[in-house]
Design a protein around this motif. Structure first.
Motif, PDB file in Angstrom:
ATOM      1  N   HIS A  23      -9.875 -19.286 -23.980  1.00 60.39           N
ATOM      2  CA  HIS A  23     -10.513 -19.688 -22.721  1.00 60.39           C
ATOM      3  C   HIS A  23      -9.438 -20.370 -21.892  1.00 60.39           C
ATOM      4  N   ALA A  24      -9.147 -19.827 -20.712  1.00 57.14           N
ATOM      5  CA  ALA A  24      -8.076 -20.357 -19.869  1.00 57.14           C
ATOM      6  C   ALA A  24      -8.647 -20.915 -18.572  1.00 57.14           C
ATOM      7  N   VAL A  25      -8.142 -22.083 -18.179  1.00 55.85           N
ATOM      8  CA  VAL A  25      -8.591 -22.707 -16.940  1.00 55.85           C
ATOM      9  C   VAL A  25      -7.425 -23.485 -16.320  1.00 55.85           C
ATOM     10  N   MET A  26      -7.271 -23.346 -14.988  1.00 52.65           N
ATOM     11  CA  MET A  26      -6.230 -24.101 -14.300  1.00 52.65           C
ATOM     12  C   MET A  26      -6.783 -25.489 -13.981  1.00 52.65           C
ATOM     13  N   LEU A  27      -6.021 -26.515 -14.341  1.00 43.93           N
ATOM     14  CA  LEU A  27      -6.458 -27.892 -14.161  1.00 43.93           C
ATOM     15  C   LEU A  27      -5.330 -28.743 -13.595  1.00 43.93           C
ATOM     16  N   ARG A  28      -5.697 -29.873 -13.059  1.00 38.93           N
ATOM     17  CA  ARG A  28      -4.693 -30.872 -12.671  1.00 38.93           C
ATOM     18  C   ARG A  28      -4.389 -31.679 -13.931  1.00 38.93           C
ATOM     19  N   ALA A  29      -3.112 -31.841 -14.231  1.00 39.70           N
ATOM     20  CA  ALA A  29      -2.696 -32.538 -15.448  1.00 39.70           C
ATOM     21  C   ALA A  29      -1.741 -33.669 -15.106  1.00 39.70           C
ATOM     22  N   VAL A  30      -1.688 -34.642 -16.006  1.00 39.58           N
ATOM     23  CA  VAL A  30      -0.794 -35.789 -15.857  1.00 39.58           C
ATOM     24  C   VAL A  30       0.160 -35.809 -17.047  1.00 39.58           C
ATOM     25  N   ASN A  31       1.443 -35.934 -16.745  1.00 38.21           N
ATOM     26  CA  ASN A  31       2.485 -36.068 -17.762  1.00 38.21           C
ATOM     27  C   ASN A  31       2.830 -37.560 -17.802  1.00 38.21           C
ATOM     28  N   TYR A  32       2.486 -38.233 -18.908  1.00 38.05           N
ATOM     29  CA  TYR A  32       2.646 -39.689 -18.986  1.00 38.05           C
ATOM     30  C   TYR A  32       3.087 -40.094 -20.394  1.00 38.05           C
ATOM     31  N   ASN A  33       4.168 -40.825 -20.473  1.00 40.54           N
ATOM     32  CA  ASN A  33       4.693 -41.309 -21.761  1.00 40.54           C
ATOM     33  C   ASN A  33       4.863 -40.197 -22.797  1.00 40.54           C
ATOM     34  N   GLY A  34       5.340 -39.040 -22.341  1.00 41.43           N
ATOM     35  CA  GLY A  34       5.626 -37.949 -23.269  1.00 41.43           C
ATOM     36  C   GLY A  34       4.419 -37.153 -23.727  1.00 41.43           C
ATOM     37  N   LYS A  35       3.258 -37.402 -23.153  1.00 44.98           N
ATOM     38  CA  LYS A  35       2.033 -36.666 -23.500  1.00 44.98           C
ATOM     39  C   LYS A  35       1.466 -36.048 -22.229  1.00 44.98           C
ATOM     40  N   ILE A  36       0.624 -35.027 -22.411  1.00 47.51           N
ATOM     41  CA  ILE A  36      -0.030 -34.361 -21.290  1.00 47.51           C
ATOM     42  C   ILE A  36      -1.521 -34.718 -21.349  1.00 47.51           C
ATOM     43  N   TYR A  37      -2.079 -35.095 -20.205  1.00 48.68           N
ATOM     44  CA  TYR A  37      -3.472 -35.530 -20.143  1.00 48.68           C
ATOM     45  C   TYR A  37      -4.282 -34.676 -19.179  1.00 48.68           C
ATOM     46  N   PHE A  38      -5.521 -34.379 -19.602  1.00 44.68           N
ATOM     47  CA  PHE A  38      -6.502 -33.673 -18.792  1.00 44.68           C
ATOM     48  C   PHE A  38      -7.771 -34.516 -18.812  1.00 44.68           C
ATOM     49  N   SER A  39      -8.449 -34.613 -17.678  1.00 41.79           N
ATOM     50  CA  SER A  39      -9.666 -35.414 -17.662  1.00 41.79           C
ATOM     51  C   SER A  39     -10.731 -34.770 -16.784  1.00 41.79           C
ATOM     52  N   ARG A  40     -11.960 -35.256 -16.962  1.00 40.60           N
ATOM     53  CA  ARG A  40     -13.091 -34.791 -16.157  1.00 40.60           C
ATOM     54  C   ARG A  40     -14.174 -35.870 -16.160  1.00 40.60           C
ATOM     55  N   HIS A  41     -15.186 -35.686 -15.301  1.00 38.31           N
ATOM     56  CA  HIS A  41     -16.262 -36.677 -15.202  1.00 38.31           C
ATOM     57  C   HIS A  41     -17.089 -36.775 -16.475  1.00 38.31           C
ATOM     58  N   MET A  42     -17.521 -35.627 -16.963  1.00 32.88           N
ATOM     59  CA  MET A  42     -18.433 -35.578 -18.105  1.00 32.88           C
ATOM     60  C   MET A  42     -17.836 -34.684 -19.194  1.00 32.88           C
ATOM     61  N   PRO A  43     -18.234 -34.932 -20.443  1.00 32.05           N
ATOM     62  CA  PRO A  43     -17.697 -34.114 -21.541  1.00 32.05           C
ATOM     63  C   PRO A  43     -18.413 -32.778 -21.712  1.00 32.05           C
ATOM     64  N   ASP A  44     -19.022 -32.242 -20.634  1.00 33.06           N
ATOM     65  CA  ASP A  44     -19.813 -31.023 -20.760  1.00 33.06           C
ATOM     66  C   ASP A  44     -19.052 -29.738 -20.429  1.00 33.06           C
ATOM     67  N   GLY A  45     -17.799 -29.845 -19.989  1.00 35.31           N
ATOM     68  CA  GLY A  45     -17.035 -28.649 -19.653  1.00 35.31           C
ATOM     69  C   GLY A  45     -16.607 -27.875 -20.889  1.00 35.31           C
TER      70      GLY A  45
END
Length: 105
Positions: A23-45
């Motif tokens: 399953h592929a999806v384009m998202l806005r990501a954050v590169n912080y302290n050597g890790k990559i982060y993805f977030s959203r409002h609710m855990p339902d995605g």
């Protein structure tokens, strides 16, 4: 190749928790302290639930494929920091979000 941007838009590829298919999806990501982060409002995605269920993920960015291990962020201060980095100067940076952290191989 290494990801050097702090804020970028890659494709996150997860394994479907029901189908087992990618399953592929384009998202806005954050590169912080050597890790990559993805977030959203609710855990339902789908991508979010897939990453929690099957933590082995791929990140496609530019012409490169990166592999990593995802985990749910339980530290609320870290999630808040990621939102501030993801939405600099925007009101939505203050919204509570659920966050996935990816440690690249």
């Amino acid at each position: 190749m290494k990801i050097t941007e702090d804020l970028f838009r890659p494709v996150l590829i997860t394994k479907g928790r029901k189908t087992g298919k990618e399953h592929a999806v384009m998202l806005r990501a954050v590169n912080y302290n050597g890790k990559i982060y993805f977030s959203r409002h609710m855990p339902d995605g789908d991508w979010f639930q897939n990453a929690v269920t099957n933590p082995r993920v791929k990140i496609q960015y530019k012409d490169s494929m990166f592999f990593g291990q995802a985990k749910l962020v339980t530290d609320e201060e870290l999630s808040k920091k990621i939102s501030e980095l993801k939405y600099p100067g925007e009101e939505r940076a203050k919204e509570k979000r659920v966050t996935i952290e990816v440690t690249l191989d």
